[in-house]
Scaffold this motif. Structure first.
Motif, PDB file in Angstrom:
ATOM      1  N   UNK A  23      39.910 -46.822 -28.850  1.00  0.00           N
ATOM      2  CA  UNK A  23      39.982 -47.463 -30.526  1.00  0.00           C
ATOM      3  C   UNK A  23      39.317 -46.813 -30.979  1.00  0.00           C
ATOM      4  N   UNK A  24      38.039 -45.885 -30.705  1.00  0.00           N
ATOM      5  CA  UNK A  24      37.225 -45.505 -31.953  1.00  0.00           C
ATOM      6  C   UNK A  24      38.201 -44.165 -32.785  1.00  0.00           C
ATOM      7  N   UNK A  25      38.978 -43.699 -32.120  1.00  0.00           N
ATOM      8  CA  UNK A  25      39.891 -42.937 -32.596  1.00  0.00           C
ATOM      9  C   UNK A  25      41.138 -43.444 -33.619  1.00  0.00           C
ATOM     10  N   UNK A  26      41.790 -44.721 -32.747  1.00  0.00           N
ATOM     11  CA  UNK A  26      42.957 -45.123 -33.445  1.00  0.00           C
ATOM     12  C   UNK A  26      41.922 -46.320 -34.432  1.00  0.00           C
ATOM     13  N   UNK A  89      28.737 -40.355 -24.281  1.00  0.00           N
ATOM     14  CA  UNK A  89      29.625 -38.884 -24.925  1.00  0.00           C
ATOM     15  C   UNK A  89      31.191 -39.295 -24.896  1.00  0.00           C
ATOM     16  N   UNK A  90      31.510 -40.289 -24.892  1.00  0.00           N
ATOM     17  CA  UNK A  90      33.175 -40.723 -25.320  1.00  0.00           C
ATOM     18  C   UNK A  90      32.818 -41.142 -27.310  1.00  0.00           C
ATOM     19  N   UNK A  91      31.433 -41.818 -27.710  1.00  0.00           N
ATOM     20  CA  UNK A  91      31.010 -42.056 -28.816  1.00  0.00           C
ATOM     21  C   UNK A  91      30.732 -40.630 -29.674  1.00  0.00           C
ATOM     22  N   UNK A  92      30.056 -39.907 -29.354  1.00  0.00           N
ATOM     23  CA  UNK A  92      30.171 -38.559 -29.520  1.00  0.00           C
ATOM     24  C   UNK A  92      30.921 -37.422 -29.760  1.00  0.00           C
ATOM     25  N   UNK A  93      31.858 -38.233 -28.822  1.00  0.00           N
ATOM     26  CA  UNK A  93      33.283 -37.081 -29.417  1.00  0.00           C
ATOM     27  C   UNK A  93      34.443 -38.241 -30.550  1.00  0.00           C
ATOM     28  N   UNK A  94      34.013 -40.086 -30.805  1.00  0.00           N
ATOM     29  CA  UNK A  94      34.661 -40.235 -31.124  1.00  0.00           C
ATOM     30  C   UNK A  94      34.163 -39.822 -32.699  1.00  0.00           C
ATOM     31  N   UNK A  95      32.580 -39.214 -32.697  1.00  0.00           N
ATOM     32  CA  UNK A  95      32.139 -39.166 -34.073  1.00  0.00           C
ATOM     33  C   UNK A  95      32.175 -38.048 -34.628  1.00  0.00           C
ATOM     34  N   UNK A  96      33.151 -37.079 -34.066  1.00  0.00           N
ATOM     35  CA  UNK A  96      32.916 -35.748 -34.049  1.00  0.00           C
ATOM     36  C   UNK A  96      35.112 -35.297 -33.673  1.00  0.00           C
ATOM     37  N   UNK A  97      35.462 -35.684 -33.781  1.00  0.00           N
ATOM     38  CA  UNK A  97      37.055 -35.949 -33.544  1.00  0.00           C
ATOM     39  C   UNK A  97      37.098 -37.273 -34.802  1.00  0.00           C
ATOM     40  N   UNK A  98      36.235 -38.165 -35.416  1.00  0.00           N
ATOM     41  CA  UNK A  98      36.762 -39.055 -36.529  1.00  0.00           C
ATOM     42  C   UNK A  98      35.719 -38.455 -38.064  1.00  0.00           C
ATOM     43  N   UNK A  99      35.447 -37.402 -37.731  1.00  0.00           N
ATOM     44  CA  UNK A  99      33.828 -36.309 -38.722  1.00  0.00           C
ATOM     45  C   UNK A  99      33.299 -37.558 -39.712  1.00  0.00           C
ATOM     46  N   UNK A 100      33.278 -38.548 -39.174  1.00  0.00           N
ATOM     47  CA  UNK A 100      32.547 -39.762 -39.562  1.00  0.00           C
ATOM     48  C   UNK A 100      30.704 -39.713 -39.621  1.00  0.00           C
ATOM     49  N   UNK A 101      30.669 -40.266 -40.705  1.00  0.00           N
ATOM     50  CA  UNK A 101      29.163 -40.746 -40.578  1.00  0.00           C
ATOM     51  C   UNK A 101      28.682 -42.118 -41.041  1.00  0.00           C
TER      52      UNK A 101
END
Length: 176
Positions: A23-26, A89-101
């Protein structure tokens, strides 16, 4: 017991982590925060059903139909810890993949909501300062990781406590 905690904690972590990442990346920015929280907490409840399954299995299969409260609670909290690590880890991955602040975006949304609700200039100024501090802190992983873990830990702790209370009673869903 440690092996059981690792297995069921990993299952719970994969459920909640994959839901968060998916859900975080979509759809993270296409649904309202209320719907996002409903999806997230429903996923946590589904994932933490593994706590009940693990403790009941241990009670009925391994220990002959009896488990004490503290070992059951410890088992549930262990599963919560493992699942919480997956969640972070999943949330950190979402932040990294989306490049979001996320911190800045959240801070801006809070201030915008205050303006839309007609808050006074002083209240908005105070909230802006607090939210700017939050955004700065959230950029630091040593702040962000415990904050993220604190989202899932209370849910797991509550389910662990309830499950331990119920299953410590050998007459509750007895082994067949």
């Amino acid at each position: 017991m440690f092996k059981t905690i690792l297995i069921y904690g990993s299952i719970a972590g994969l459920i909640v982590g994959s839901l968060l990442f998916g859900t975080g990346v979509t759809i993270l920015h296409t649904v309202s925060p209320t719907i996002g929280m409903a999806i997230g907490y429903t996923g946590m409840l589904v994932a933490f059903s593994t706590i009940f399954i693990a403790i009941k299995r241990r009670r009925d299969v391994v220990q002959g139909g009896v488990i004490r409260f503290l070992p059951a609670l410890g088992m549930g909290l262990g599963i919560t810890l493992i699942a919480g690590i997956f969640y972070v880890v999943a949330w950190e991955a979402v932040l990294a993949v989306r490049g979001m602040d996320f911190g800045s975006g959240y801070a801006e949304a809070v201030v915008a909501d205050m303006r839309a609700s007609g808050a006074s200039a002083a209240e908005i100024a105070r909230a802006s300062a607090e939210m700017a501090e939050f955004a700065e802190n959230y950029a630091n992983p040593f702040y962000r990781i415990p904050v993220t873990f604190s989202e899932i830990a209370p849910v797991g702790a509550a389910i662990s406590l309830l499950t331990a209370l119920l299953l410590a009673n050998r007459n509750f869903l007895p082994a067949r």
